[in-house]
Design a protein around this motif. Sequence first.
Motif, mmCIF file in Angstrom:
data_model
loop_
_atom_site.group_PDB
_atom_site.id
_atom_site.type_symbol
_atom_site.label_atom_id
_atom_site.label_comp_id
_atom_site.label_asym_id
_atom_site.label_seq_id
_atom_site.Cartn_x
_atom_site.Cartn_y
_atom_site.Cartn_z
ATOM 1 N N MET A 1 -8.990 29.624 -11.500
ATOM 2 C CA MET A 1 -10.414 29.716 -11.850
ATOM 3 C C MET A 1 -11.267 29.831 -10.589
ATOM 4 S SD MET A 1 -11.108 27.140 -15.060
ATOM 5 C CE MET A 1 -10.630 25.646 -14.220
ATOM 6 N N ASN A 2 -12.442 30.471 -10.715
ATOM 7 C CA ASN A 2 -13.340 30.545 -9.566
ATOM 8 C C ASN A 2 -14.253 29.319 -9.533
ATOM 9 O OD1 ASN A 2 -15.455 30.966 -11.412
ATOM 10 N ND2 ASN A 2 -15.346 33.180 -11.199
ATOM 11 N N TRP A 3 -15.021 29.210 -8.462
ATOM 12 C CA TRP A 3 -15.836 28.015 -8.258
ATOM 13 C C TRP A 3 -16.871 27.828 -9.355
ATOM 14 C CZ3 TRP A 3 -21.107 27.925 -7.855
ATOM 15 C CH2 TRP A 3 -21.742 29.143 -7.629
ATOM 16 N N PHE A 4 -17.417 28.939 -9.885
ATOM 17 C CA PHE A 4 -18.478 28.843 -10.883
ATOM 18 C C PHE A 4 -17.972 28.156 -12.151
ATOM 19 C CE2 PHE A 4 -21.091 30.272 -14.379
ATOM 20 C CZ PHE A 4 -22.383 30.222 -13.871
ATOM 21 N N LEU A 5 -16.794 28.529 -12.606
ATOM 22 C CA LEU A 5 -16.256 27.933 -13.829
ATOM 23 C C LEU A 5 -15.919 26.461 -13.618
ATOM 24 C CD1 LEU A 5 -15.515 28.356 -16.731
ATOM 25 C CD2 LEU A 5 -13.283 29.212 -16.023
ATOM 26 N N TYR A 6 -15.358 26.141 -12.456
ATOM 27 C CA TYR A 6 -15.091 24.730 -12.136
ATOM 28 C C TYR A 6 -16.392 23.921 -12.170
ATOM 29 C CZ TYR A 6 -10.183 25.051 -10.622
ATOM 30 O OH TYR A 6 -8.821 25.196 -10.571
ATOM 31 N N ALA A 7 -17.448 24.449 -11.564
ATOM 32 C CA ALA A 7 -18.725 23.736 -11.504
ATOM 33 C C ALA A 7 -19.351 23.583 -12.886
ATOM 34 C CB ALA A 7 -19.687 24.465 -10.567
ATOM 35 N N LEU A 8 -19.217 24.623 -13.728
ATOM 36 C CA LEU A 8 -19.777 24.553 -15.074
ATOM 37 C C LEU A 8 -19.023 23.533 -15.928
ATOM 38 C CD1 LEU A 8 -22.076 25.945 -16.614
ATOM 39 C CD2 LEU A 8 -20.388 27.553 -17.525
ATOM 40 N N LEU A 9 -17.705 23.505 -15.805
ATOM 41 C CA LEU A 9 -16.922 22.494 -16.517
ATOM 42 C C LEU A 9 -17.270 21.087 -16.023
ATOM 43 C CD1 LEU A 9 -13.392 24.177 -16.686
ATOM 44 C CD2 LEU A 9 -14.892 23.622 -18.612
ATOM 45 N N CYS A 10 -17.474 20.967 -14.724
ATOM 46 C CA CYS A 10 -17.897 19.693 -14.148
ATOM 47 C C CYS A 10 -19.190 19.217 -14.796
ATOM 48 C CB CYS A 10 -18.068 19.835 -12.637
ATOM 49 S SG CYS A 10 -18.698 18.364 -11.823
ATOM 50 N N ALA A 11 -20.142 20.136 -14.983
ATOM 51 C CA ALA A 11 -21.428 19.809 -15.602
ATOM 52 C C ALA A 11 -21.243 19.313 -17.034
ATOM 53 C CB ALA A 11 -22.337 21.033 -15.585
ATOM 54 N N PHE A 12 -20.424 20.005 -17.803
ATOM 55 C CA PHE A 12 -20.197 19.619 -19.195
ATOM 56 C C PHE A 12 -19.527 18.250 -19.294
ATOM 57 C CE2 PHE A 12 -17.207 19.495 -22.788
ATOM 58 C CZ PHE A 12 -18.116 19.492 -23.834
ATOM 59 N N PHE A 13 -18.494 18.027 -18.490
ATOM 60 C CA PHE A 13 -17.786 16.746 -18.540
ATOM 61 C C PHE A 13 -18.691 15.596 -18.087
ATOM 62 C CE2 PHE A 13 -13.781 19.411 -17.779
ATOM 63 C CZ PHE A 13 -13.504 19.463 -19.147
ATOM 64 N N LEU A 14 -19.530 15.843 -17.079
ATOM 65 C CA LEU A 14 -20.435 14.802 -16.598
ATOM 66 C C LEU A 14 -21.455 14.419 -17.668
ATOM 67 C CD1 LEU A 14 -21.466 12.983 -14.346
ATOM 68 C CD2 LEU A 14 -22.831 14.899 -13.505
ATOM 69 N N ALA A 15 -22.043 15.412 -18.327
ATOM 70 C CA ALA A 15 -23.024 15.140 -19.377
ATOM 71 C C ALA A 15 -22.386 14.387 -20.534
ATOM 72 C CB ALA A 15 -23.643 16.447 -19.869
ATOM 73 N N THR A 16 -21.160 14.747 -20.881
ATOM 74 C CA THR A 16 -20.452 14.059 -21.967
ATOM 75 C C THR A 16 -20.157 12.617 -21.582
ATOM 76 O OG1 THR A 16 -19.433 16.179 -22.569
ATOM 77 C CG2 THR A 16 -18.470 14.187 -23.516
ATOM 78 N N SER A 17 -19.782 12.402 -20.333
ATOM 79 C CA SER A 17 -19.556 11.042 -19.846
ATOM 80 C C SER A 17 -20.836 10.218 -19.917
ATOM 81 C CB SER A 17 -19.035 11.082 -18.408
ATOM 82 O OG SER A 17 -18.877 9.793 -17.881
ATOM 83 N N ASP A 18 -21.979 10.840 -19.622
ATOM 84 C CA ASP A 18 -23.259 10.134 -19.671
ATOM 85 C C ASP A 18 -23.591 9.660 -21.091
ATOM 86 O OD1 ASP A 18 -23.728 10.348 -16.982
ATOM 87 O OD2 ASP A 18 -24.994 12.132 -17.144
#
Length: 284
Positions: free
Chosen positions: A1-18
Amino acid sequence: MNWFLYALLCAFFLATSDVFAKKALREVDEYVVAWGRLIWSAPFILCIFPFAQVPVITTKFWWAVIILLPVEITALIMYTKAIKLSPLSITTPFLGLTPVFLIGTSFLILGELPDKSGFLGILLVTWGAYMLNIRDAKTGLLGPLRAVAKERGSALMVFVALIYSITSILGKIASQNSSPLFFSMAYVVVVPLVLFPVVYAHSSWRGIRQAFRKPSFILLGFFYGLSILCHMQAIVLTEVPYMISVKRSSLLFSIFYGRLIFKEERFLERAGGGLLILAGIACI
Protein backbone atom coordinates in the motif's frame (compact mmCIF):
# COMPACT_ATOMS: atom_id res chain seq x y z
CA MET A 1 0.00 0.00 0.00
CA ASN A 2 1.09 3.61 -0.52
CA TRP A 3 1.39 6.18 2.24
CA PHE A 4 -2.01 7.77 1.51
CA LEU A 5 -3.97 4.58 2.13
CA TYR A 6 -2.00 3.83 5.31
CA ALA A 7 -2.73 7.35 6.59
CA LEU A 8 -6.43 7.12 5.71
CA LEU A 9 -6.77 3.78 7.50
CA CYS A 10 -4.94 5.30 10.45
CA ALA A 11 -7.56 8.07 10.54
CA PHE A 12 -10.48 5.63 10.50
CA PHE A 13 -9.03 3.38 13.21
CA LEU A 14 -8.19 6.37 15.42
CA ALA A 15 -11.71 7.82 15.16
CA THR A 16 -13.21 4.41 15.95
CA SER A 17 -10.94 4.08 18.97
CA ASP A 18 -12.12 7.51 20.16
CA VAL A 19 -15.74 6.30 20.12
CA PHE A 20 -14.93 3.50 22.55
CA ALA A 21 -12.75 5.83 24.62
CA LYS A 22 -15.65 8.26 25.04
CA LYS A 23 -17.89 5.38 26.11
CA ALA A 24 -15.30 4.22 28.66
CA LEU A 25 -14.94 7.78 30.01
CA ARG A 26 -18.50 7.59 31.31
CA GLU A 27 -17.25 5.21 34.00
CA VAL A 28 -13.58 6.02 34.67
CA ASP A 29 -11.24 9.01 34.45
CA GLU A 30 -9.06 10.11 31.56
CA TYR A 31 -5.86 8.73 33.10
CA VAL A 32 -7.20 5.17 33.19
CA VAL A 33 -8.63 5.45 29.67
CA ALA A 34 -5.36 6.82 28.24
CA TRP A 35 -3.42 4.03 29.94
CA GLY A 36 -5.97 1.31 29.13
CA ARG A 37 -5.93 2.29 25.46
CA LEU A 38 -2.22 1.52 25.31
CA ILE A 39 -2.39 -1.61 27.48
CA TRP A 40 -4.99 -3.19 25.22
CA SER A 41 -3.29 -2.10 22.00
CA ALA A 42 -0.06 -3.82 23.05
CA PRO A 43 -1.18 -7.46 22.52
CA PHE A 44 -2.43 -6.72 19.00
CA ILE A 45 0.87 -5.12 18.01
CA LEU A 46 3.20 -7.48 19.88
CA CYS A 47 1.59 -10.55 18.28
CA ILE A 48 3.43 -9.50 15.09
CA PHE A 49 6.79 -9.62 16.90
CA PRO A 50 7.70 -13.22 15.88
CA PHE A 51 7.41 -12.19 12.22
CA ALA A 52 9.39 -8.96 12.54
CA GLN A 53 13.07 -8.53 11.85
CA VAL A 54 15.14 -6.77 14.50
CA PRO A 55 16.46 -3.63 12.79
CA VAL A 56 19.73 -1.80 13.24
CA ILE A 57 19.05 0.68 16.04
CA THR A 58 21.07 3.89 16.08
CA THR A 59 21.75 6.40 18.83
CA LYS A 60 19.27 8.81 17.24
CA PHE A 61 16.49 6.32 18.01
CA TRP A 62 17.17 6.44 21.75
CA TRP A 63 17.44 10.23 21.85
CA ALA A 64 14.17 10.56 19.95
CA VAL A 65 12.41 8.18 22.37
CA ILE A 66 13.78 9.92 25.47
CA ILE A 67 12.56 13.31 24.25
CA LEU A 68 9.30 11.86 22.95
CA LEU A 69 8.11 10.10 26.12
CA PRO A 70 7.13 13.00 28.42
CA VAL A 71 5.70 15.03 25.55
CA GLU A 72 3.68 12.12 24.17
CA ILE A 73 2.26 11.22 27.59
CA THR A 74 1.20 14.83 28.18
CA ALA A 75 -0.55 14.92 24.80
CA LEU A 76 -2.23 11.55 25.39
CA ILE A 77 -3.75 12.64 28.71
CA MET A 78 -4.86 16.02 27.32
CA TYR A 79 -6.37 14.31 24.26
CA THR A 80 -8.40 11.92 26.43
CA LYS A 81 -9.53 14.71 28.73
CA ALA A 82 -10.65 16.78 25.74
CA ILE A 83 -12.98 14.10 24.37
CA LYS A 84 -14.32 13.59 27.89
CA LEU A 85 -15.19 17.27 28.36
CA SER A 86 -16.74 18.05 24.97
CA PRO A 87 -18.50 16.39 21.99
CA LEU A 88 -16.33 14.45 19.54
CA SER A 89 -17.52 16.60 16.64
CA ILE A 90 -16.10 19.79 18.17
CA THR A 91 -12.93 18.46 19.80
CA THR A 92 -11.17 16.03 17.46
CA PRO A 93 -11.60 18.34 14.42
CA PHE A 94 -9.10 20.77 15.94
CA LEU A 95 -6.40 18.18 15.41
CA GLY A 96 -6.63 19.50 11.85
CA LEU A 97 -4.38 22.32 13.02
CA THR A 98 -1.45 19.93 13.40
CA PRO A 99 -0.39 20.23 9.72
CA VAL A 100 -0.26 24.00 10.08
CA PHE A 101 1.98 23.77 13.12
CA LEU A 102 4.03 21.18 11.24
CA ILE A 103 5.00 23.72 8.57
CA GLY A 104 7.22 25.36 11.16
CA THR A 105 8.33 22.36 13.21
CA SER A 106 9.16 20.04 10.30
CA PHE A 107 11.17 22.80 8.60
CA LEU A 108 13.14 23.57 11.77
CA ILE A 109 13.81 19.93 12.68
CA LEU A 110 13.84 18.03 9.37
CA GLY A 111 14.27 20.78 6.78
CA GLU A 112 11.05 19.65 5.03
CA LEU A 113 8.75 22.07 3.21
CA PRO A 114 5.62 21.13 1.23
CA ASP A 115 5.17 22.35 -2.36
CA LYS A 116 2.53 24.90 -3.46
CA SER A 117 -0.34 22.42 -3.68
CA GLY A 118 0.69 21.06 -0.30
CA PHE A 119 0.53 24.54 1.22
CA LEU A 120 -2.91 25.05 -0.31
CA GLY A 121 -4.09 21.74 1.12
CA ILE A 122 -2.84 22.61 4.59
CA LEU A 123 -4.57 26.02 4.41
CA LEU A 124 -7.84 24.37 3.42
CA VAL A 125 -7.53 21.99 6.37
CA THR A 126 -7.12 24.99 8.65
CA TRP A 127 -10.06 26.85 7.07
CA GLY A 128 -12.20 23.77 7.54
CA ALA A 129 -11.35 23.73 11.24
CA TYR A 130 -12.41 27.40 11.44
CA MET A 131 -15.71 26.60 9.72
CA LEU A 132 -16.62 24.11 12.44
CA ASN A 133 -17.79 27.07 14.54
CA ILE A 134 -18.84 29.33 11.65
CA ARG A 135 -22.20 30.03 13.29
CA ASP A 136 -20.32 32.05 15.89
CA ALA A 137 -18.95 34.35 13.15
CA LYS A 138 -22.12 36.43 13.50
CA THR A 139 -20.51 37.91 16.60
CA GLY A 140 -17.44 38.90 14.56
CA LEU A 141 -14.58 37.41 12.58
CA LEU A 142 -13.02 36.10 15.76
CA GLY A 143 -16.31 34.59 16.95
CA PRO A 144 -15.35 31.01 16.00
CA LEU A 145 -12.03 31.44 17.80
CA ARG A 146 -13.76 32.71 20.93
CA ALA A 147 -16.08 29.70 20.75
CA VAL A 148 -13.01 27.47 20.87
CA ALA A 149 -11.75 29.25 23.98
CA LYS A 150 -15.11 28.76 25.71
CA GLU A 151 -15.28 25.04 24.88
CA ARG A 152 -12.69 23.47 27.20
CA GLY A 153 -12.33 20.29 25.15
CA SER A 154 -11.68 22.25 21.95
CA ALA A 155 -9.12 24.50 23.63
CA LEU A 156 -7.28 21.48 25.02
CA MET A 157 -7.24 19.86 21.59
CA VAL A 158 -5.58 22.91 20.04
CA PHE A 159 -2.68 22.40 22.45
CA VAL A 160 -2.66 18.69 21.61
CA ALA A 161 -2.41 19.57 17.90
CA LEU A 162 0.63 21.72 18.64
CA ILE A 163 2.27 18.95 20.67
CA TYR A 164 1.57 16.39 17.94
CA SER A 165 3.38 18.59 15.42
CA ILE A 166 6.50 17.82 17.48
CA THR A 167 5.86 14.18 18.42
CA SER A 168 5.08 13.28 14.79
CA ILE A 169 8.57 14.39 13.80
CA LEU A 170 10.20 12.61 16.73
CA GLY A 171 8.27 9.48 15.82
CA LYS A 172 9.53 9.72 12.25
CA ILE A 173 13.13 10.06 13.44
CA ALA A 174 12.71 7.03 15.73
CA SER A 175 11.12 4.97 12.92
CA GLN A 176 13.82 5.91 10.42
CA ASN A 177 16.53 4.89 12.89
CA SER A 178 14.95 1.52 13.66
CA SER A 179 11.82 0.46 11.73
CA PRO A 180 8.13 1.45 11.85
CA LEU A 181 7.12 -1.91 13.33
CA PHE A 182 9.89 -1.94 15.93
CA PHE A 183 9.05 1.58 17.06
CA SER A 184 5.33 0.67 17.27
CA MET A 185 6.17 -2.26 19.53
CA ALA A 186 8.51 -0.16 21.67
CA TYR A 187 5.83 2.55 21.95
CA VAL A 188 3.08 0.26 23.31
CA VAL A 189 5.48 -1.26 25.85
CA VAL A 190 7.44 1.75 27.09
CA VAL A 191 4.73 4.46 27.15
CA PRO A 192 2.25 2.56 29.40
CA LEU A 193 5.08 1.62 31.77
CA VAL A 194 6.10 5.26 32.14
CA LEU A 195 2.47 6.37 32.31
CA PHE A 196 1.45 3.92 35.06
CA PRO A 197 2.85 5.95 38.03
CA VAL A 198 0.79 8.93 36.80
CA VAL A 199 -2.33 6.75 36.60
CA TYR A 200 -1.66 5.28 40.06
CA ALA A 201 -1.29 8.77 41.55
CA HIS A 202 -4.56 10.09 40.07
CA SER A 203 -6.88 7.08 39.88
CA SER A 204 -8.38 4.40 42.12
CA TRP A 205 -7.61 0.69 41.89
CA ARG A 206 -11.25 0.18 40.99
CA GLY A 207 -10.76 2.37 37.94
CA ILE A 208 -7.57 0.56 36.95
CA ARG A 209 -9.31 -2.82 37.25
CA GLN A 210 -12.03 -1.53 34.95
CA ALA A 211 -9.44 -1.30 32.19
CA PHE A 212 -9.11 -5.09 32.24
CA ARG A 213 -12.81 -5.92 32.47
CA LYS A 214 -14.75 -3.72 30.10
CA PRO A 215 -15.16 -4.74 26.44
CA SER A 216 -14.91 -1.08 25.46
CA PHE A 217 -11.27 -1.04 26.62
CA ILE A 218 -10.40 -4.07 24.51
CA LEU A 219 -11.98 -2.52 21.44
CA LEU A 220 -10.45 0.93 21.94
CA GLY A 221 -7.04 -0.75 22.34
CA PHE A 222 -7.52 -2.93 19.26
CA PHE A 223 -8.39 0.00 16.99
CA TYR A 224 -5.72 2.22 18.55
CA GLY A 225 -3.12 -0.48 17.90
CA LEU A 226 -4.15 -0.66 14.25
CA SER A 227 -3.92 3.13 13.98
CA ILE A 228 -0.36 3.08 15.41
CA LEU A 229 0.77 0.45 12.91
CA CYS A 230 -0.68 2.39 9.99
CA HIS A 231 0.78 5.66 11.30
CA MET A 232 4.31 4.27 11.53
CA GLN A 233 4.13 2.74 8.06
CA ALA A 234 2.86 5.97 6.48
CA ILE A 235 5.19 8.38 8.28
CA VAL A 236 8.36 6.93 6.74
CA LEU A 237 6.94 6.90 3.20
CA THR A 238 6.27 10.62 2.81
CA GLU A 239 6.88 14.06 4.30
CA VAL A 240 5.43 14.52 7.78
CA PRO A 241 2.96 17.39 7.00
CA TYR A 242 1.38 15.38 4.16
CA MET A 243 0.91 12.24 6.23
CA ILE A 244 -0.51 14.12 9.23
CA SER A 245 -2.87 16.10 6.99
CA VAL A 246 -4.43 12.87 5.72
CA LYS A 247 -4.42 11.29 9.17
CA ARG A 248 -6.41 14.25 10.46
CA SER A 249 -9.29 13.17 8.24
CA SER A 250 -10.12 11.20 11.40
CA LEU A 251 -11.98 14.35 12.42
CA LEU A 252 -14.45 13.79 9.58
CA PHE A 253 -15.07 10.24 10.77
CA SER A 254 -15.52 11.64 14.28
CA ILE A 255 -18.13 14.15 13.10
CA PHE A 256 -20.19 11.31 11.63
CA TYR A 257 -19.66 9.11 14.67
CA GLY A 258 -20.72 12.00 16.90
CA ARG A 259 -23.99 12.34 15.04
CA LEU A 260 -24.76 8.64 14.59
CA ILE A 261 -23.71 7.34 18.00
CA PHE A 262 -23.79 10.28 20.43
CA LYS A 263 -26.55 12.33 18.73
CA GLU A 264 -24.41 15.48 18.72
CA GLU A 265 -25.86 18.70 17.30
CA ARG A 266 -24.79 21.15 14.53
CA PHE A 267 -23.97 18.27 12.22
CA LEU A 268 -24.29 20.16 8.90
CA GLU A 269 -22.08 23.01 10.11
CA ARG A 270 -19.36 20.64 11.26
CA ALA A 271 -19.71 18.36 8.24
CA GLY A 272 -19.18 21.44 6.02
CA GLY A 273 -15.92 22.13 7.80
CA GLY A 274 -15.01 18.48 7.39
CA LEU A 275 -15.61 18.63 3.64
CA LEU A 276 -13.23 21.60 3.37
CA ILE A 277 -10.68 19.47 5.14
CA LEU A 278 -11.23 16.73 2.57
CA ALA A 279 -10.63 19.32 -0.15
CA GLY A 280 -7.31 20.09 1.51
CA ILE A 281 -6.44 16.40 1.47
CA ALA A 282 -7.30 16.26 -2.26
CA CYS A 283 -4.82 19.10 -2.91
CA ILE A 284 -2.14 17.11 -1.14
